[in-house]
Design a protein around this motif. Structure first.
Motif, PDB file in Angstrom:
ATOM      1  N   GLU A  21     -39.239 -17.558 -10.035  1.00  0.00           N
ATOM      2  CA  GLU A  21     -38.680 -16.694 -11.086  1.00  0.00           C
ATOM      3  C   GLU A  21     -39.404 -16.924 -12.401  1.00  0.00           C
ATOM      4  O   GLU A  21     -39.763 -15.979 -13.103  1.00  0.00           O
ATOM      5  CB  GLU A  21     -37.174 -16.966 -11.227  1.00  0.00           C
ATOM      6  CG  GLU A  21     -36.465 -16.041 -12.182  1.00  0.00           C
ATOM      7  CD  GLU A  21     -36.438 -16.513 -13.612  1.00  0.00           C
ATOM      8  OE1 GLU A  21     -36.400 -15.660 -14.515  1.00  0.00           O
ATOM      9  OE2 GLU A  21     -36.474 -17.736 -13.854  1.00  0.00           O
ATOM     10  N   LEU A 109     -26.161  -9.080  -8.684  1.00  0.00           N
ATOM     11  CA  LEU A 109     -26.893  -9.353  -7.440  1.00  0.00           C
ATOM     12  C   LEU A 109     -26.670  -8.235  -6.425  1.00  0.00           C
ATOM     13  O   LEU A 109     -27.623  -7.756  -5.801  1.00  0.00           O
ATOM     14  CB  LEU A 109     -26.457 -10.703  -6.857  1.00  0.00           C
ATOM     15  CG  LEU A 109     -27.156 -11.125  -5.567  1.00  0.00           C
ATOM     16  CD1 LEU A 109     -28.638 -11.333  -5.800  1.00  0.00           C
ATOM     17  CD2 LEU A 109     -26.518 -12.389  -5.015  1.00  0.00           C
ATOM     18  N   THR A 110     -25.441  -7.806  -6.288  1.00  0.00           N
ATOM     19  CA  THR A 110     -25.131  -6.716  -5.359  1.00  0.00           C
ATOM     20  C   THR A 110     -25.854  -5.434  -5.768  1.00  0.00           C
ATOM     21  O   THR A 110     -26.441  -4.751  -4.925  1.00  0.00           O
ATOM     22  CB  THR A 110     -23.605  -6.467  -5.309  1.00  0.00           C
ATOM     23  OG1 THR A 110     -22.956  -7.688  -4.952  1.00  0.00           O
ATOM     24  CG2 THR A 110     -23.251  -5.385  -4.329  1.00  0.00           C
ATOM     25  N   CYS A 112     -28.592  -5.178  -7.540  1.00  0.00           N
ATOM     26  CA  CYS A 112     -30.044  -5.348  -7.316  1.00  0.00           C
ATOM     27  C   CYS A 112     -30.403  -5.154  -5.854  1.00  0.00           C
ATOM     28  O   CYS A 112     -31.369  -4.460  -5.533  1.00  0.00           O
ATOM     29  CB  CYS A 112     -30.486  -6.739  -7.766  1.00  0.00           C
ATOM     30  SG  CYS A 112     -30.629  -6.929  -9.544  1.00  0.00           S
ATOM     31  N   LEU A 113     -29.623  -5.791  -4.966  1.00  0.00           N
ATOM     32  CA  LEU A 113     -29.967  -5.763  -3.542  1.00  0.00           C
ATOM     33  C   LEU A 113     -29.625  -4.439  -2.863  1.00  0.00           C
ATOM     34  O   LEU A 113     -30.334  -4.006  -1.954  1.00  0.00           O
ATOM     35  CB  LEU A 113     -29.275  -6.922  -2.815  1.00  0.00           C
ATOM     36  CG  LEU A 113     -29.770  -8.314  -3.203  1.00  0.00           C
ATOM     37  CD1 LEU A 113     -28.950  -9.383  -2.506  1.00  0.00           C
ATOM     38  CD2 LEU A 113     -31.245  -8.473  -2.900  1.00  0.00           C
ATOM     39  N   VAL A 172     -33.115 -11.398  -9.052  1.00  0.00           N
ATOM     40  CA  VAL A 172     -32.393 -11.796  -7.835  1.00  0.00           C
ATOM     41  C   VAL A 172     -32.535 -13.301  -7.609  1.00  0.00           C
ATOM     42  O   VAL A 172     -31.547 -13.986  -7.309  1.00  0.00           O
ATOM     43  CB  VAL A 172     -32.900 -10.996  -6.608  1.00  0.00           C
ATOM     44  CG1 VAL A 172     -32.433 -11.616  -5.313  1.00  0.00           C
ATOM     45  CG2 VAL A 172     -32.428  -9.544  -6.692  1.00  0.00           C
TER      46      VAL A 172
END
Length: 181
Positions: A21, A109-110, A112-113, A172
């Motif tokens: 990252e 996160l959700t 992004c994914l 992420v």
């Protein structure tokens, strides 16, 4: 990794994503800050175009006008990924403002994914064809007095899209490191 997490002995599953990252962030930051000088060039080109038109200078200004939007696209493309990475993009947080940091991280996160990464991967995939077709055809301005190599600015825009993908991956990884620590 100890510098980021504050822990001297960092477990590998947390250290590895943080290291990746940080590498992505440094790369995108250098690209964004390195492109800052283009704003000075953009300002000069815009001033020449405006003064040329207002003063009636009899020179063809088509190249300057096209160069204006080429430079604007280059600056925008160079900063897109970094802006997402540092959370400088527009967002509406009124719904989540009362949530805990952990819950916000799960929502991010959700998103992004499930949304951002798949959408940008499809867009990135097709953008390569967009650039390649322009390159193979040696696309240039439709105006005879315009700039050559239209494919170049399309390539810069495509690179900007892929920088957004890198930024999403970086976010992420940061979120995973936070949520799993």
């Amino acid at each position: 990794c100890a510098r980021v997490t504050g822990v001297q002995t960092c477990p590998l599953p947390i250290c590895f994503p943080v290291t990746i990252e940080l590498s992505i962030k440094i790369c995108l930051e250098k690209i964004a800050f390195g492109s800052g000088w283009l704003l000075v060039v953009l300002m000069a080109v815009t001033c020449i175009d405006i003064f040329g038109r207002k003063l009636g200078i009899p020179i063809p200004l088509t190249k300057f006008q096209e160069l204006e939007w080429h430079l604007h696209t280059a600056v925008f493309s160079a900063w897109m990924g970094y802006n997402y990475l540092i959370n400088a993009h527009p967002r509406v947080d009124s719904y989540t403002e009362h949530f805990s940091y952990r819950k916000k991280a799960w929502i991010e996160l959700t998103g992004c994914l499930l949304f951002a990464l798949p959408y940008m991967l499809v867009l990135g995939h097709y953008s390569i064809d967009f650039f390649w077709t322009s390159f193979v055809q040696a696309e240039r301005s439709e105006n005879s007095l315009g700039l050559d190599a239209r494919w170049l600015i399309k390539g810069i825009f495509v690179a900007g899209l892929w920088m957004i993908i890198l930024a999403i991956v970086s976010v992420v990884l940061r979120l995973l490191a936070y949520l799993l620590s």
